[in-house]
Design an enzyme around this catalytic site. Structure first.
Site, PDB file in Angstrom:
ATOM      1  N   LYS A  85       1.159  -5.876   7.268  1.00 16.09           N
ATOM      2  CA  LYS A  85       0.297  -4.875   6.639  1.00 16.09           C
ATOM      3  C   LYS A  85      -1.210  -5.100   6.820  1.00 16.09           C
ATOM      4  O   LYS A  85      -2.001  -4.199   6.565  1.00 16.09           O
ATOM      5  CB  LYS A  85       0.599  -4.787   5.129  1.00 16.09           C
ATOM      6  N   TYR A 114      13.423 -10.929  11.080  1.00 15.38           N
ATOM      7  CA  TYR A 114      12.836 -11.665   9.963  1.00 15.38           C
ATOM      8  C   TYR A 114      13.960 -12.523   9.391  1.00 15.38           C
ATOM      9  O   TYR A 114      14.922 -11.978   8.833  1.00 15.38           O
ATOM     10  CB  TYR A 114      12.342 -10.707   8.885  1.00 15.38           C
ATOM     11  N   HIS A 174       9.375   0.966  17.832  1.00 10.38           N
ATOM     12  CA  HIS A 174      10.564   0.364  17.230  1.00 10.38           C
ATOM     13  C   HIS A 174      11.010   1.199  16.044  1.00 10.38           C
ATOM     14  O   HIS A 174      10.192   1.561  15.193  1.00 10.38           O
ATOM     15  CB  HIS A 174      10.260  -1.056  16.739  1.00 10.38           C
ATOM     16  N   TYR A 212       7.732  -0.232   5.199  1.00  9.79           N
ATOM     17  CA  TYR A 212       7.447  -0.895   6.471  1.00  9.79           C
ATOM     18  C   TYR A 212       6.736   0.061   7.444  1.00  9.79           C
ATOM     19  O   TYR A 212       5.799  -0.342   8.134  1.00  9.79           O
ATOM     20  CB  TYR A 212       8.754  -1.420   7.093  1.00  9.79           C
ATOM     21  N   PRO A 271       1.315 -12.176   6.157  1.00 13.41           N
ATOM     22  CA  PRO A 271       1.698 -11.315   7.294  1.00 13.41           C
ATOM     23  C   PRO A 271       3.119 -10.766   7.226  1.00 13.41           C
ATOM     24  O   PRO A 271       3.458  -9.869   7.983  1.00 13.41           O
ATOM     25  CB  PRO A 271       1.508 -12.228   8.514  1.00 13.41           C
TER      26      PRO A 271
HETATM   27  C1  LIG Z   1      -4.604 -16.003  12.247  1.00 12.68           C
HETATM   28  C2  LIG Z   1      -4.294 -14.605  11.768  1.00 12.68           C
HETATM   29  C3  LIG Z   1      -3.069 -14.028  12.065  1.00 12.68           C
HETATM   30  C4  LIG Z   1      -2.767 -12.738  11.623  1.00 12.68           C
HETATM   31  N1  LIG Z   1      -1.551 -12.181  11.900  1.00 12.68           N
HETATM   32  C5  LIG Z   1      -1.268 -10.945  11.453  1.00 12.68           C
HETATM   33  C6  LIG Z   1      -0.018 -10.339  11.687  1.00 12.68           C
HETATM   34  O1  LIG Z   1       0.850 -10.920  12.317  1.00 12.68           O
HETATM   35  N2  LIG Z   1       0.202  -9.080  11.202  1.00 12.68           N
HETATM   36  C7  LIG Z   1      -0.763  -8.389  10.477  1.00 12.68           C
HETATM   37  O2  LIG Z   1      -0.553  -7.241  10.083  1.00 12.68           O
HETATM   38  N3  LIG Z   1      -1.950  -8.941  10.251  1.00 12.68           N
HETATM   39  C8  LIG Z   1      -2.216 -10.188  10.722  1.00 12.68           C
HETATM   40  N4  LIG Z   1      -3.424 -10.732  10.467  1.00 12.68           N
HETATM   41  C9  LIG Z   1      -4.371  -9.911   9.741  1.00 12.68           C
HETATM   42  C10 LIG Z   1      -5.102  -8.960  10.670  1.00 12.68           C
HETATM   43  O3  LIG Z   1      -5.397  -9.592  11.887  1.00 12.68           O
HETATM   44  C11 LIG Z   1      -6.341  -8.511   9.934  1.00 12.68           C
HETATM   45  O4  LIG Z   1      -5.910  -7.796   8.795  1.00 12.68           O
HETATM   46  C12 LIG Z   1      -7.304  -7.655  10.752  1.00 12.68           C
HETATM   47  O5  LIG Z   1      -7.881  -8.408  11.791  1.00 12.68           O
HETATM   48  C13 LIG Z   1      -8.366  -7.075   9.848  1.00 12.68           C
HETATM   49  O6  LIG Z   1      -9.396  -6.518  10.611  1.00 12.68           O
HETATM   50  P1  LIG Z   1     -10.896  -6.571  10.109  1.00 12.68           P
HETATM   51  O7  LIG Z   1     -11.679  -5.891  11.163  1.00 12.68           O
HETATM   52  O8  LIG Z   1     -10.959  -6.055   8.733  1.00 12.68           O
HETATM   53  O9  LIG Z   1     -11.257  -8.104  10.010  1.00 12.68           O
HETATM   54  P2  LIG Z   1     -11.409  -9.187  11.187  1.00 12.68           P
HETATM   55  O10 LIG Z   1     -10.447  -8.903  12.279  1.00 12.68           O
HETATM   56  O11 LIG Z   1     -11.368 -10.510  10.535  1.00 12.68           O
HETATM   57  O12 LIG Z   1     -12.850  -8.921  11.764  1.00 12.68           O
HETATM   58  C14 LIG Z   1     -14.021  -9.296  11.070  1.00 12.68           C
HETATM   59  C15 LIG Z   1     -15.104  -9.558  12.081  1.00 12.68           C
HETATM   60  O13 LIG Z   1     -16.304  -9.880  11.387  1.00 12.68           O
HETATM   61  C16 LIG Z   1     -16.938 -10.958  12.035  1.00 12.68           C
HETATM   62  N5  LIG Z   1     -17.803 -11.649  11.068  1.00 12.68           N
HETATM   63  C17 LIG Z   1     -17.436 -12.525  10.104  1.00 12.68           C
HETATM   64  N6  LIG Z   1     -18.492 -12.952   9.422  1.00 12.68           N
HETATM   65  C18 LIG Z   1     -19.565 -12.340   9.955  1.00 12.68           C
HETATM   66  C19 LIG Z   1     -20.945 -12.388   9.673  1.00 12.68           C
HETATM   67  N7  LIG Z   1     -21.442 -13.168   8.688  1.00 12.68           N
HETATM   68  N8  LIG Z   1     -21.784 -11.642  10.423  1.00 12.68           N
HETATM   69  C20 LIG Z   1     -21.290 -10.846  11.407  1.00 12.68           C
HETATM   70  N9  LIG Z   1     -19.985 -10.765  11.729  1.00 12.68           N
HETATM   71  C21 LIG Z   1     -19.128 -11.505  11.003  1.00 12.68           C
HETATM   72  C22 LIG Z   1     -15.781 -11.801  12.548  1.00 12.68           C
HETATM   73  O14 LIG Z   1     -16.180 -12.649  13.615  1.00 12.68           O
HETATM   74  C23 LIG Z   1     -14.797 -10.742  12.988  1.00 12.68           C
HETATM   75  O15 LIG Z   1     -14.963 -10.372  14.331  1.00 12.68           O
HETATM   76  C24 LIG Z   1      -3.734 -12.018  10.889  1.00 12.68           C
HETATM   77  C25 LIG Z   1      -4.968 -12.592  10.597  1.00 12.68           C
HETATM   78  C26 LIG Z   1      -5.252 -13.876  11.018  1.00 12.68           C
HETATM   79  C27 LIG Z   1      -6.579 -14.486  10.658  1.00 12.68           C
END
Ligand SMILES: Cc1cc2nc3c(=O)[nH]c(=O)nc-3n(C[C@H](O)[C@H](O)[C@H](O)COP(=O)(O)OP(=O)(O)OC[C@H]3O[C@@H](n4cnc5c(N)ncnc54)[C@H](O)[C@@H]3O)c2cc1C
Length: 390
Positions: free
Chosen positions: A297, A201, A72, A385, A293
């Protein structure tokens, strides 16, 4: 069990780190609390900056994104019945974002780790970190009724906002900054064609709405709702009616509705914890920061953290160079705060803040008018963005 880097969490941060390290000959073990099926099924982000796309290609997981994801080069910002197209490509030298769901990206990362024989231990309970202040840290856990232990050189805390890693740092050594919003986003996924080729948006007196998509047949829509809203109170018909009411007339008329295949509420929060390093523990992704969100980012910040952290660890193992590890928190946090600023700005521009006095509402209108009339303001939005340089 012994490894070089123990990684807590198999979200995008943890899996991507383990893949990049492996490609550079650095060994890791990933410990994940949930099942692989659960992690792969989580519906979350879906807008990838071009630098994050490049990182995924470097990790060998870009093929399906390149074949099936959609680039996009613009977004629409609407306010009541006015709609403004923001050109992303023009002011940024041709850059854009890719629409590619986090579920797809996570599946590709799991498959890549499996194909290379990577150790990803899912359903690992009671993960606990030990010795992070010394140079022989370890992680203990329970899996399938047995106790396990991983001895390592470093621990990467990639376990999201509710994980154990950040909480393992003594509170006196960690500063946190937080803003909680009095509203959340109610998201609905439906097998319907998106209302528009580009994201819309929409700021409206009834509250914010976002028209997003995962593909040409899969739409993702969001509505601003009060904090604590129960998705059960929002049957599909109510959701579609409210969405139509918040969109400019042309978009509302073009909206194709259908049964929801997922509906959930995500609270909105801005949060930063730092420094992102304590001894041999490094935090990355949502474990260290959350953005609302608006501005897409969250996932992209996880990508930039992993860019810095993987390079720092690979340099340390390659030549003993400590500069990357020592500078990790400073580099990562500098980018995090700029993304926080942008996400906050977009949230403020587009949402209805219930406590706002009339003065603040007029400022919001003036902000939109300024954006509509200023090429420089539109260029600044586009630059943020598509993503600030790593
Ligand atoms: C409901 C929701 C909607 C979102 N929508 C958007 C969006 O539209 N746009 C956007 O940019 N971002 C969005 N985000 C944010 C984006 O999804 C996250 O920034 C991204 O997933 C970050 O990745 P991560 O690997 O750092 O964390 P996570 O994806 O949270 O992964 C962390 C992992 O660690 C695991 N974990 C947790 N605790 C433990 C433990 N004690 N022991 C072992 N494992 C553990 C979890 O199960 C998970 O699999 C959203 C987040 C959520 C929660």
């Amino acid at each position: 069990m012994r490894t070089q880097v123990a990684i807590i969490g198999a979200g995008p941060s943890g899996l991507l780190l383990s893949q990049l390290l492996d490609l550079a000959g650095v060994d890791s073990v990933v410990l994940e609390r949930q099942s692989r099926a659960h992690v792969e099924g989580r519906i979350r982000a879906g807008v990838l900056e071009d630098q994050f796309q490049a990182l995924l290609r470097r990790a060998g997981v870009g093929a399906r994104m390149d074949a099936e994801g959609e680039i996009h080069d613009g977004i629409a910002i609407a306010r009541d019945d006015r709609s403004l197209r923001i050109d992303l490509a023009g002011p940024t030298g041709g850059r854009g974002v890719c629409i590619w769901g986090q579920t797809e990206l996570t599946r590709d990362l799991f498959a890549a780790r499996e194909a290379r024989g990577g150790a990803v231990l899912d359903e690992a309970a009671d993960v606990a970190l030990h010795g992070i202040d010394g140079d022989r840290p370890s992680v203990t856990f329970r899996r399938g009724g047995t106790e396990g232990r991983v001895d390592c050189d470093f621990i990467a805390g990639c376990d999201g906002f509710h994980g154990v890693s950040r909480r393992s740092i003594p509170p006196a050594r960690l500063e946190t900054w937080e803003r909680v919003y009095p509203f959340g986003w109610l998201g609905l996924l439906s097998e319907t064609p998106p209302v528009s080729r580009e994201l819309i948006y929409a700021g409206h007196a009834r509250g914010f709405a976002l028209c997003s998509m995962r593909s040409a047949e899969l739409s993702r829509y969001y509505l601003q709702v009060p904090a604590g809203t129960d998705p059960g109170d929002w049957p599909d018909a109510r959701f579609w009616d409210e969405l139509r009411a918040r969109l400019p007339e042309a978009a509302a008329a073009a909206l194709v509705t259908g049964p929801s295949i997922e509906k959930s509420v995500a609270p909105l929060r801005s949060f930063v914890a730092g420094p992102m390093r304590h001894g041999r523990l490094f935090l990355a992704g949502d474990a260290a920061h959350i953005v609302p969100p608006t501005g897409a980012k969250g996932l992209n910040l996880a990508g930039s953290d992993i860019h810095y952290l993987s390079a720092a660890l690979i340099a340390w193992y390659g030549s003993g160079d400590t500069a990357g590890l020592e500078g990790y928190s400073e580099h990562a946090m500098a980018r995090v705060w700029k993304a926080q600023r942008f996400s906050w700005w977009m949230t403020r521009l587009l949402h209805r803040f219930p406590e706002d006095p009339p003065f603040d509402r007029r400022l919001q209108e003036a902000e939109f008018d300024f954006l509509a009339g200023s090429q420089a303001a539109q260029a600044a939005l586009a630059e943020n963005y598509v993503g600030l340089a790593y």
